[in-house]
Design a protein around this motif. Sequence first.
Motif, PDB file in Angstrom:
ATOM      1  N   LEU A  21       0.833  -1.208   0.000  1.00  0.00           N
ATOM      2  CA  LEU A  21       0.000   0.000   0.000  1.00  0.00           C
ATOM      3  C   LEU A  21       0.863   1.252   0.000  1.00  0.00           C
ATOM      4  O   LEU A  21       0.588   2.215  -0.727  1.00  0.00           O
ATOM      5  N   GLU A  22       1.925   1.230   0.768  1.00  0.00           N
ATOM      6  CA  GLU A  22       2.847   2.364   0.816  1.00  0.00           C
ATOM      7  C   GLU A  22       3.471   2.607  -0.560  1.00  0.00           C
ATOM      8  O   GLU A  22       3.586   3.748  -1.016  1.00  0.00           O
ATOM      9  N   SER A  23       3.845   1.544  -1.232  1.00  0.00           N
ATOM     10  CA  SER A  23       4.446   1.654  -2.559  1.00  0.00           C
ATOM     11  C   SER A  23       3.457   2.233  -3.573  1.00  0.00           C
ATOM     12  O   SER A  23       3.804   3.122  -4.351  1.00  0.00           O
ATOM     13  N   VAL A  24       2.236   1.736  -3.560  1.00  0.00           N
ATOM     14  CA  VAL A  24       1.216   2.235  -4.487  1.00  0.00           C
ATOM     15  C   VAL A  24       0.904   3.701  -4.184  1.00  0.00           C
ATOM     16  O   VAL A  24       0.756   4.517  -5.098  1.00  0.00           O
ATOM     17  N   SER A  25       0.844   4.051  -2.918  1.00  0.00           N
ATOM     18  CA  SER A  25       0.587   5.440  -2.539  1.00  0.00           C
ATOM     19  C   SER A  25       1.703   6.356  -3.033  1.00  0.00           C
ATOM     20  O   SER A  25       1.448   7.473  -3.495  1.00  0.00           O
ATOM     21  N   VAL A  94       1.540   1.501   9.564  1.00  0.00           N
ATOM     22  CA  VAL A  94       0.289   2.260   9.426  1.00  0.00           C
ATOM     23  C   VAL A  94       0.581   3.754   9.476  1.00  0.00           C
ATOM     24  O   VAL A  94       0.024   4.528   8.687  1.00  0.00           O
ATOM     25  N   SER A  95       1.454   4.167  10.356  1.00  0.00           N
ATOM     26  CA  SER A  95       1.807   5.584  10.472  1.00  0.00           C
ATOM     27  C   SER A  95       2.398   6.109   9.166  1.00  0.00           C
ATOM     28  O   SER A  95       2.046   7.196   8.697  1.00  0.00           O
ATOM     29  N   ARG A  96       3.287   5.322   8.559  1.00  0.00           N
ATOM     30  CA  ARG A  96       3.880   5.737   7.280  1.00  0.00           C
ATOM     31  C   ARG A  96       2.810   5.856   6.193  1.00  0.00           C
ATOM     32  O   ARG A  96       2.813   6.795   5.402  1.00  0.00           O
TER      33      ARG A  96
END
Length: 118
Positions: A21-25, A94-96
Amino acid sequence: MDEIEELFKKYTVLLDLYAELESVSENICRALETGSSLAGIAGNLREKKEIVERIGHESETIACLKKTIADRKLISDAERVMVRNAEEDLTEAVSRVVDQGQRTCELMMKQGVKVSRR
């Protein structure tokens, strides 16, 4: 596989999903910054939605496993520490993702302002 092993397996899956999710964001932010096509951004947003749905499913499974473990008192002190460590790692992830989401929203608002000025 016992409940404790399953719980750690699910935590690993959930951490992997948050990394995805972080990567896609990040891809969405880059696309917004560079003015990529709306179709490309829309594709990334669909991918993000699918990941979020999978995160929800895994989170529900983890909650059920934790309830089962707590009800049956199946966890040792050492395992309790390991669970706490996994939850701390999850909290950091989650914070990231939340920070990245806020950045994406700010970029979208800026793009909206640019569009409305034209």
